[in-house]
Design a protein around this motif. Structure first.
Motif, PDB file in Angstrom:
ATOM      1  N   ILE A  65       0.857  -1.185   0.000  1.00  0.00           N
ATOM      2  CA  ILE A  65       0.000   0.000   0.000  1.00  0.00           C
ATOM      3  C   ILE A  65       0.897   1.240   0.000  1.00  0.00           C
ATOM      4  N   VAL A  66       0.616   2.180  -0.885  1.00  0.00           N
ATOM      5  CA  VAL A  66       1.378   3.433  -0.934  1.00  0.00           C
ATOM      6  C   VAL A  66       0.874   4.355   0.173  1.00  0.00           C
ATOM      7  N   VAL A  67       1.793   4.876   0.983  1.00  0.00           N
ATOM      8  CA  VAL A  67       1.453   5.825   2.044  1.00  0.00           C
ATOM      9  C   VAL A  67       2.387   7.036   1.937  1.00  0.00           C
ATOM     10  N   MET A  68       2.098   8.073   2.733  1.00  0.00           N
ATOM     11  CA  MET A  68       2.778   9.358   2.544  1.00  0.00           C
ATOM     12  C   MET A  68       3.698   9.726   3.701  1.00  0.00           C
ATOM     13  N   GLU A  69       4.696  10.514   3.394  1.00  0.00           N
ATOM     14  CA  GLU A  69       5.510  11.125   4.446  1.00  0.00           C
ATOM     15  C   GLU A  69       4.637  12.079   5.257  1.00  0.00           C
ATOM     16  N   LYS A  70       4.927  12.179   6.554  1.00  0.00           N
ATOM     17  CA  LYS A  70       4.204  13.056   7.488  1.00  0.00           C
ATOM     18  C   LYS A  70       2.739  12.670   7.697  1.00  0.00           C
ATOM     19  N   SER A  71       2.349  11.485   7.227  1.00  0.00           N
ATOM     20  CA  SER A  71       0.956  11.067   7.421  1.00  0.00           C
ATOM     21  C   SER A  71       0.743  10.607   8.856  1.00  0.00           C
ATOM     22  N   PHE A  72      -0.519  10.574   9.259  1.00  0.00           N
ATOM     23  CA  PHE A  72      -0.879   9.951  10.538  1.00  0.00           C
ATOM     24  C   PHE A  72      -2.116   9.092  10.336  1.00  0.00           C
ATOM     25  N   HIS A  73      -2.005   7.816  10.707  1.00  0.00           N
ATOM     26  CA  HIS A  73      -3.145   6.915  10.515  1.00  0.00           C
ATOM     27  C   HIS A  73      -3.539   6.174  11.778  1.00  0.00           C
ATOM     28  N   GLY A  74      -2.828   6.389  12.899  1.00  0.00           N
ATOM     29  CA  GLY A  74      -3.238   5.754  14.144  1.00  0.00           C
ATOM     30  C   GLY A  74      -2.087   5.092  14.868  1.00  0.00           C
ATOM     31  N   ARG A  75      -2.408   4.422  15.978  1.00  0.00           N
ATOM     32  CA  ARG A  75      -1.405   3.901  16.912  1.00  0.00           C
ATOM     33  C   ARG A  75      -1.388   2.382  17.018  1.00  0.00           C
ATOM     34  N   THR A  76      -2.214   1.689  16.260  1.00  0.00           N
ATOM     35  CA  THR A  76      -2.119   0.223  16.259  1.00  0.00           C
ATOM     36  C   THR A  76      -0.914  -0.164  15.409  1.00  0.00           C
ATOM     37  N   MET A  77      -0.516  -1.427  15.449  1.00  0.00           N
ATOM     38  CA  MET A  77       0.724  -1.809  14.751  1.00  0.00           C
ATOM     39  C   MET A  77       0.664  -1.519  13.246  1.00  0.00           C
ATOM     40  N   ALA A  78      -0.444  -1.882  12.602  1.00  0.00           N
ATOM     41  CA  ALA A  78      -0.499  -1.631  11.156  1.00  0.00           C
ATOM     42  C   ALA A  78      -0.589  -0.135  10.862  1.00  0.00           C
ATOM     43  N   THR A  79      -1.386   0.591  11.655  1.00  0.00           N
ATOM     44  CA  THR A  79      -1.582   2.010  11.330  1.00  0.00           C
ATOM     45  C   THR A  79      -0.362   2.847  11.709  1.00  0.00           C
ATOM     46  N   LEU A  80       0.369   2.454  12.749  1.00  0.00           N
ATOM     47  CA  LEU A  80       1.593   3.221  13.043  1.00  0.00           C
ATOM     48  C   LEU A  80       2.672   2.903  12.002  1.00  0.00           C
ATOM     49  N   ALA A  97       1.938   2.448   8.885  1.00  0.00           N
ATOM     50  CA  ALA A  97       1.513   3.253   7.731  1.00  0.00           C
ATOM     51  C   ALA A  97       1.811   4.733   7.951  1.00  0.00           C
ATOM     52  N   THR A  98       1.901   5.128   9.228  1.00  0.00           N
ATOM     53  CA  THR A  98       2.120   6.530   9.594  1.00  0.00           C
ATOM     54  C   THR A  98       3.518   6.991   9.175  1.00  0.00           C
ATOM     55  N   GLY A  99       3.615   8.225   8.692  1.00  0.00           N
ATOM     56  CA  GLY A  99       4.904   8.760   8.228  1.00  0.00           C
ATOM     57  C   GLY A  99       5.558   9.642   9.271  1.00  0.00           C
ATOM     58  N   ASN A 100       5.728   9.116  10.486  1.00  0.00           N
ATOM     59  CA  ASN A 100       6.326   9.895  11.565  1.00  0.00           C
ATOM     60  C   ASN A 100       7.131   8.937  12.439  1.00  0.00           C
ATOM     61  N   ARG A 101       8.450   9.088  12.408  1.00  0.00           N
ATOM     62  CA  ARG A 101       9.329   8.179  13.145  1.00  0.00           C
ATOM     63  C   ARG A 101       9.049   8.178  14.649  1.00  0.00           C
ATOM     64  N   LYS A 102       8.592   9.330  15.185  1.00  0.00           N
ATOM     65  CA  LYS A 102       8.314   9.398  16.624  1.00  0.00           C
ATOM     66  C   LYS A 102       7.201   8.423  17.007  1.00  0.00           C
ATOM     67  N   VAL A 103       6.261   8.227  16.102  1.00  0.00           N
ATOM     68  CA  VAL A 103       5.141   7.322  16.371  1.00  0.00           C
ATOM     69  C   VAL A 103       5.602   5.860  16.300  1.00  0.00           C
ATOM     70  N   GLN A 104       6.615   5.605  15.465  1.00  0.00           N
ATOM     71  CA  GLN A 104       7.056   4.225  15.215  1.00  0.00           C
ATOM     72  C   GLN A 104       8.172   3.764  16.141  1.00  0.00           C
ATOM     73  N   ARG A 160       6.486   4.307   0.846  1.00  0.00           N
ATOM     74  CA  ARG A 160       6.259   5.704   1.226  1.00  0.00           C
ATOM     75  C   ARG A 160       6.775   6.697   0.189  1.00  0.00           C
ATOM     76  N   VAL A 161       5.983   7.724  -0.074  1.00  0.00           N
ATOM     77  CA  VAL A 161       6.393   8.801  -0.989  1.00  0.00           C
ATOM     78  C   VAL A 161       6.035  10.143  -0.333  1.00  0.00           C
ATOM     79  N   PRO A 162       6.577  11.264  -0.839  1.00  0.00           N
ATOM     80  CA  PRO A 162       6.226  12.573  -0.264  1.00  0.00           C
ATOM     81  C   PRO A 162       4.751  12.885  -0.480  1.00  0.00           C
ATOM     82  N   PHE A 163       4.138  13.532   0.521  1.00  0.00           N
ATOM     83  CA  PHE A 163       2.747  13.966   0.394  1.00  0.00           C
ATOM     84  C   PHE A 163       2.663  15.110  -0.616  1.00  0.00           C
ATOM     85  N   GLY A 164       1.643  15.090  -1.438  1.00  0.00           N
ATOM     86  CA  GLY A 164       1.414  16.201  -2.361  1.00  0.00           C
ATOM     87  C   GLY A 164       1.987  15.996  -3.744  1.00  0.00           C
ATOM     88  N   SER A 165       2.750  14.925  -3.943  1.00  0.00           N
ATOM     89  CA  SER A 165       3.342  14.690  -5.258  1.00  0.00           C
ATOM     90  C   SER A 165       2.690  13.496  -5.950  1.00  0.00           C
TER      91      SER A 165
END
Ligand SMILES: *Cc1c(COP(=O)(O)O)cnc(C)c1O
Length: 390
Positions: A121-136, A138-145, A157-162
């Motif tokens: 699944i393609v997901v984006m940098e800086k995205s947020f999708h949640g705190r469960t294992m799959a959604t974190l 998918a999330t584009g934030n190292r602090k969450v992971q 993962r690709v940049p958001f907006g492109s």
């Protein structure tokens, strides 16, 4: 005391006892203007009489029966959400993360149905999708992971907006089955892409046979001045997830789909004990009814435009302001420096705001906020930001 709580939050030392519209009252009777709405949850504000009445009546009638039986209120809510969105089936759960889990499972199952053994699944940098294992994952934030490795695999993962970055994946990733993206990134700092971004993603997904899945957990249910943010664009997703504003604070999430994606789950493939119960569905149905009868979509659109323009006017010429942006009542004020301290500064002035992505003041006021309250918000906030920037 918070000593018996797991320390997952650095909480402000304040507790609220009751609320009325856009106002919250703490245990000492002090009054706060709420420009956060429980993180985009309390669209109807606090203490809405119609919601309170509907919930009281439903609590006395029936709260839970399980999905082993038909739930007429769930069927009614699914029908209403499908009418409003143009999608054709709904699955109900209890949070945004769960709604995205459903979407991720749906995409993988769809992939397997198509003969893709290792779907991505393609997901984006800086995205947020949640705190469960799959959604974190998918999330584009190292602090969450960080600290939760091994992450769930199967995300690219690709940049958001492109849209070009997404298109470029097609030639060398043969196992992609879906794109998961927020129409506007919330936790990522209220990032608003080019107007045609989603339309281009739609075209790429159509060409490649990928599902386009929108995480509207934050942007959905009137927040941006339309029922759903994709309705600003003219395109339609295959899958859409909702949660935050849907139940006005009663936990409920939803994953909606159309076309082949709506037929992917069959009995036994997914489920939820609590999901779509009579009480939560009453909260959501009443939320949608009140939003419609009080004209809150148009109001959110107008009030948001006013807040952005008035802040721009009041902060004009201040070199510390990078950008004021948003859609409807999802508003970001990007500063040229970290500004987490503004949350405490505003709290001392009896104003509730949020800072995200280090340097973006985020406003998510209740959709029922009145014009005078919005004026108090812009006047107070502009004064605090000006003083903060020095
Ligand atoms: C808040 C949020 C989530 C997670 O929702 P929870 O209810 O906290 O699990 C997922 N996606 C987006 C875009 C969000 O803003």
């Amino acid at each position: 005391m918070t000593e018996f709580l797991m320390q997952t939050y650095a909480r402000q030392p304040i507790a609220f006892e009751r609320g009325e519209g856009a106002w919250l009252f703490d245990v000492n009777g002090e009054k706060y203007l709420d420009a956060l709405a429980g993180i985009a949850v309390n669209g109807l504000g606090h203490g809405h009489p119609r919601l309170a009445k509907a919930l009281c009546e439903q609590a006395g009638r029936l709260i839970h029966t399980s999905n082993l039986y038909r739930i007429p209120l769930q069927e009614a809510l699914a029908e209403r959400l499908c009418q409003l969105s143009g999608l054709s089936r709904a699955f109900f759960c209890n949070s945004g993360a769960e709604a995205n889990e459903a979407a991720i499972k749906l995409a993988r199952l769809h992939g397997h149905h198509q003969g893709v053994d290792n779907p991505a699944i393609v997901v984006m940098e800086k995205s947020f999708h949640g705190r469960t294992m799959a959604t974190l994952s998918a999330t584009g934030n190292r602090k969450v992971q960080a600290g939760f490795e091994p992450l769930v695999s199967g995300f690219v993962r690709v940049p958001f907006g492109s849209a070009d970055a997404v298109a470029a994946l097609a030639s060398h990733h043969k196992n992609i089955v879906a794109v998961l993206v927020e129409p506007y990134q919330g936790e990522g700092g209220v990032q608003i892409p080019q107007l045609d971004y989603l339309v281009q993603l739609r075209r790429i997904c159509d060409e490649q046979g990928w599902l386009l899945m929108l995480d509207e957990v934050q942007t959905g249910v009137g927040r941006t001045g339309k029922w759903f943010a994709f309705q600003h664009t003219g395109m339609m997703p295959d899958v859409m997830t909702l949660a935050k504003g849907l139940g006005s604070g009663v936990p409920i999430g939803a994953c909606l789909a159309r076309g082949v994606a709506a037929e992917t789950f069959t009995p036994g493939k997914h489920g939820s004990t609590f999901g779509g119960g009579p009480f939560a569905c009453t909260a959501a149905l009443t939320t949608l009814e009140v939003m419609e009868s009080e004209g809150l979509l148009a109001h959110a659109d107008q009030l948001g435009a006013f807040i952005r323009a008035d802040l721009a006017e009041r902060l004009r010429g201040n070199p510390g302001i990078v950008e004021i942006r948003g859609q409807g009542l999802m508003i970001g004020i990007e500063l040229d420096r970290p500004c987490a301290d503004l949350v405490k500064i505003a709290l001392a002035e009896k104003l509730l705001i949020n800072v995200t992505n280090d340097n973006v003041v985020r406003l998510l006021p209740p959709l029922v906020m009145k014009q005078e309250e919005a004026e108090l918000l812009t006047e107070t906030l502009a004064r605090l930001i000006s003083a903060f920037l020095g």
